[in-house]
Write a protein that holds these residues in place. Structure first.
Motif, PDB file in Angstrom:
ATOM      1  N   ARG A  45       0.848  -1.209   0.000  1.00  0.00           N
ATOM      2  CA  ARG A  45       0.000   0.000   0.000  1.00  0.00           C
ATOM      3  C   ARG A  45       0.873   1.244   0.000  1.00  0.00           C
ATOM      4  O   ARG A  45       0.708   2.133   0.832  1.00  0.00           O
ATOM      5  CB  ARG A  45      -0.922   0.026   1.233  1.00  0.00           C
ATOM      6  CG  ARG A  45      -1.690  -1.235   1.450  1.00  0.00           C
ATOM      7  CD  ARG A  45      -2.974  -1.231   0.671  1.00  0.00           C
ATOM      8  NE  ARG A  45      -3.474  -2.603   0.572  1.00  0.00           N
ATOM      9  CZ  ARG A  45      -4.131  -3.085  -0.470  1.00  0.00           C
ATOM     10  NH1 ARG A  45      -4.361  -2.324  -1.524  1.00  0.00           N
ATOM     11  NH2 ARG A  45      -4.568  -4.313  -0.484  1.00  0.00           N
ATOM     12  N   ARG A  93       2.694   4.755  -1.515  1.00  0.00           N
ATOM     13  CA  ARG A  93       2.185   5.904  -2.244  1.00  0.00           C
ATOM     14  C   ARG A  93       2.651   5.804  -3.704  1.00  0.00           C
ATOM     15  O   ARG A  93       3.681   5.195  -3.980  1.00  0.00           O
ATOM     16  CB  ARG A  93       2.742   7.179  -1.606  1.00  0.00           C
ATOM     17  CG  ARG A  93       1.792   8.360  -1.749  1.00  0.00           C
ATOM     18  CD  ARG A  93       2.448   9.593  -1.228  1.00  0.00           C
ATOM     19  NE  ARG A  93       2.403   9.660   0.243  1.00  0.00           N
ATOM     20  CZ  ARG A  93       3.030  10.617   0.929  1.00  0.00           C
ATOM     21  NH1 ARG A  93       3.732  11.519   0.307  1.00  0.00           N
ATOM     22  NH2 ARG A  93       2.952  10.630   2.240  1.00  0.00           N
ATOM     23  N   GLU A 143       1.683   4.085  -6.125  1.00  0.00           N
ATOM     24  CA  GLU A 143       1.842   2.711  -6.582  1.00  0.00           C
ATOM     25  C   GLU A 143       1.672   2.601  -8.094  1.00  0.00           C
ATOM     26  O   GLU A 143       2.430   1.909  -8.775  1.00  0.00           O
ATOM     27  CB  GLU A 143       0.822   1.822  -5.872  1.00  0.00           C
ATOM     28  CG  GLU A 143       1.018   0.356  -6.209  1.00  0.00           C
ATOM     29  CD  GLU A 143      -0.238  -0.472  -5.951  1.00  0.00           C
ATOM     30  OE1 GLU A 143      -0.825  -0.313  -4.875  1.00  0.00           O
ATOM     31  OE2 GLU A 143      -0.622  -1.241  -6.842  1.00  0.00           O
TER      32      GLU A 143
END
Lengths: 294, 424
Positions: free
Chosen positions: A95, A97, A99
């Motif tokens: 998860r 940032r 991604e």
């Protein structure tokens, strides 16, 4: 049992497909095998010479080098792609940032053809043009990175370029698999206090098996047909150091007007692939259906 | 239009009759076109696609037009691709009028299979046997009949020298193979790459064969590539050639493997490298960079013998009288003295007929033409003397040796003998 009419219609509808499979696939494979037993040069002739082409094939040092190379390339390429792809997928699954941006970056090499990949890495690893020339230009005279022009390293250079290109694909497949894993599983292992690495090794990896099989199949296909990458990166050289079977087939088929030897080589490739697949096919289909029948 | 047909099936009829009328009209149109095609029309498959090459082939197309024919150009990039495209079309029953091959054995199979028309009518009428150099005549003949139209001669055992590099090293460029090694040492001492070499198998092989012909002599060369004599390979003379070739490995730069020939020529143009072993097509690169033969770059033939190769056109089998006329006109046109000179000036090669005006050729071209007049001093390249298979198999051994410094002369000799045996 189902009504017979339906299955007759189904069979009828599948006839064209069967025709294509039998003529275009099985027919040409059979013809290739037949040609490999002849003395054909640039045109197919039906003058049969038994196993002469196969004997010649295994006396040809270039073929033996090719076989050795494809084993080295294949195991390194598939192994490294799986490890790197899995690690990338796990990293992206945290998860983090941005991604989407990382996903695009890692998958990006896959959008390039092997020809482009090969050329880029040829320049990078060429001692006169690439990293070596640049670093030496900075004053580090002893620096050496000449894999594309070094006969001991050339096949590893091909593997590096292949891994760079295909790892992103493995990442995408495994990431999709990771996203499909039930979050409750993670919660349960947290409650039980199992270390994260252990969860990945003992729970997540087995769950990802179908994805891994998919990735291995796709990568294996790339290994068997490895041609363009080698042609663009090293042209099989220096000397014959990075020759591969597919290139042997192509060279004999066209440049050397020797289609009998080329078809013998491709028959050997086909048989090897079948031999490698046989245990798996047996386990997946024959034993499984046998178990079902029993 | 489809809507009324769906609603009123009866309207099928007018459509059908329209179709029939259309067919008639098409047939009439066809009938009108056919007489127009009575002028000879030749579809030619070739692989001359680079800038200089396509300019050269245009000379042929225009000459054919002037002679009253129509040239249909089917250029396929890459020799192998063009040849397999041509062979596929011949086998598939839709042959072109003529197709390009390299002078040599490449078209053996299609001649043996009876897929080719011979050129005897034109050859006899135009007296080809009187002017074609003997190695070339042999290379286009099978059982005494001429089956191909030779259009050019490329010399393949040239050594080119960069005037700039040798000026920088302060020595005179070599004029023969004997002066080569000292000159290379001088370049090395001056920090210049002595041999600008493209380390691709065919270039490794070409350099070896040039040295084999120069140092081993024509008889040794012939007994290997024409007679496939294993004993000749085991001879002392051959081993000396291998040792000499191996000793040149120390004169190339580490970036050599995989380099294209024209990039290697580029090193000579910029003065980064001193000499290059290459065929005379390298002149095209020098000329394109504005260099003049005999001034900014030099050239000499390695050894006393001239190794020749080139291109030919082969006429596909046909019984159609129109196509036969087109083929005959093509054969006459391609060998006419004017087309020969104009074509070869652009192509960098020399004409197949030594009886043309040589005044417009440069120093290297003049040398080539001189060599071509002396029949005893010319010999075909390995492709002309032996099969593509044998050339490829021996080339594998040569390139492996060139790139493997610890491979011994014995290994080379054994590998070479083995290649001769299995690919013979």
């Amino acid at each position: 049992m189902r009504p017979r009419r339906t299955s007759a219609t189904g069979t009828l509808a599948l006839l064209p497909v069967w025709a294509v499979v039998i003529v275009a696939y099985l027919g040409t494979i059979a013809w290739t095998v037949v040609i490999s037993f002849t003395a054909s040069k640039s045109l197919p002739v039906y003058e049969f010479v038994g196993l002469a082409q196969y004997e010649r094939l295994f006396r040809t040092s270039r073929w033996l080098v090719s076989v050795e190379n494809i084993l080295i390339f294949g195991s390194l390429f598939i192994g490294t792609c799986l490890v790197v792809g899995f690690l990338l997928a796990v990293a992206l699954d945290q998860r983090i940032r941005a991604e989407g941006a990382f996903r695009t970056i890692y998958l990006y090499p896959y959008s390039m053809s092997f020809i482009v990949t090969g050329l880029v890495w040829q320049w990078i690893m060429n001692p006169a043009l690439g990293v070596q020339a640049t670093v030496r230009g900075w004053g580090l005279e002893g620096f050496t990175f000449d894999w594309a022009a070094n006969r001991d390293m050339a096949i590893y250079a091909v593997a590096v370029a292949g891994v760079w290109q295909a790892s992103g694909l493995v990442m995408a497949i495994l990431l999709a698999g990771l996203r499909g894993i039930d979050q409750d599983l993670w919660k349960a292992t947290k409650v039980d206090g199992i270390p994260t690495w252990r969860v990945y090794a003992s729970i997540v990896l087995p769950l990802l098996k179908p994805m891994i099989v998919t990735a291995v199949v796709l990568l294996s296909v790339a290994v068997v047909k490895a041609y363009d990458l080698v042609v663009a990166l090293t042209r099989g050289g220096p000397g014959i150091a990075s020759e591969v079977p597919a290139k042997f087939v192509m060279d004999n088929l066209f440049e050397r007007s020797n289609i009998a030897l080329a078809t013998a080589a491709s028959t050997v490739m086909l048989v090897s692939v079948l031999a490698a697949l046989a245990p798996w096919l047996y386990a997946e289909y024959i034993r499984a259906s046998g178990a079902r029948a029993a | 239009m489809s809507k009324p047909i769906q609603s009123q099936p009866i309207q099928f009829k007018p459509v059908t009759s329209r179709l029939i009328r259309g067919l008639f009209a098409g047939a009439a149109l066809l009938a009108m076109v056919v007489p127009a095609s009575a002028e000879p029309k030749a579809e030619v498959i070739h692989w001359w696609t680079s800038g200089g090459e396509s300019a050269a082939v245009k000379v042929f197309a225009e000459a054919y037009g002037k002679a009253g024919g129509t040239w249909i150009d089917t250029a396929v990039a890459g020799g192998e691709n063009a040849r397999s495209a041509a062979i596929n079309r011949v086998v598939g029953g839709n042959p072109p009028t003529a197709m390009q091959f390299n002078t040599g054995k490449q078209f053996d199979d299609i001649v043996a299979q009876g897929l080719v028309n011979d050129v005897e009518t034109v050859a006899a009428r135009d007296g080809w046997r009187d002017f074609l150099p003997k190695p070339l005549l042999d290379a286009v003949s099978r059982d005494g009949r001429i089956y191909a139209i030779p259009v050019n001669v490329h010399g393949q055992n040239w050594v080119f020298t960069s005037t700039k590099a040798f000026e920088a090293a302060g020595v005179k460029p070599p004029q023969s193979l004997d002066e080569l090694v000292p000159a290379l040492d001088a370049l090395k001492a001056a920090g210049i790459t002595p041999i600008g070499h493209g380390g691709q198998p065919w270039q490794d092989g070409m350099m070896f064969n040039a040295i084999l012909l120069a140092k081993g002599g024509q008889d040794l060369y012939r007994s290997i590539y024409a007679d496939k004599d294993g004993e000749a390979v085991r001879s002392e003379a051959f081993r000396a050639v291998v040792d000499y070739y191996g000793s040149l490995r120390g004169y190339v730069d580490p970036g050599s493997p995989g380099r294209h020939w024209n990039d290697a020529t580029g090193m000579l143009i910029s003065g980064k490298a001193g000499v290059q072993f290459m065929g005379d097509w390298a002149k095209g690169e020098f000329k394109a960079a504005g260099l003049t033969a005999g001034e900014e770059f030099g050239c000499f033939v390695a050894g006393p013998d001239y190794m020749i190769g080139g291109d030919v056109f082969v006429l596909a089998k046909t019984d159609d009288p129109d196509q036969k006329a087109a083929q005959e006109l093509l054969a006459t046109t391609l060998l006419s003295p004017e087309a020969q000179v104009d074509f070869n000036l652009i192509k960098g090669s020399v004409p197949v007929r030594p009886d043309v005006d040589t005044a417009r050729f440069d120093v290297c071209g003049q040398t080539g033409m001189e060599r071509l007049k002396d029949e005893g001093r010319q010999i075909g390249n390995p492709e002309m003397l032996s099969s593509a298979d044998l050339v490829g198999s021996t080339r594998d051994v040569i390139t492996e040796f060139w790139n493997t410094p610890d491979m011994t002369t014995d290994d080379f000799v054994e590998g070479f003998v083995e290649a001769l045996e299995i690919a013979g």
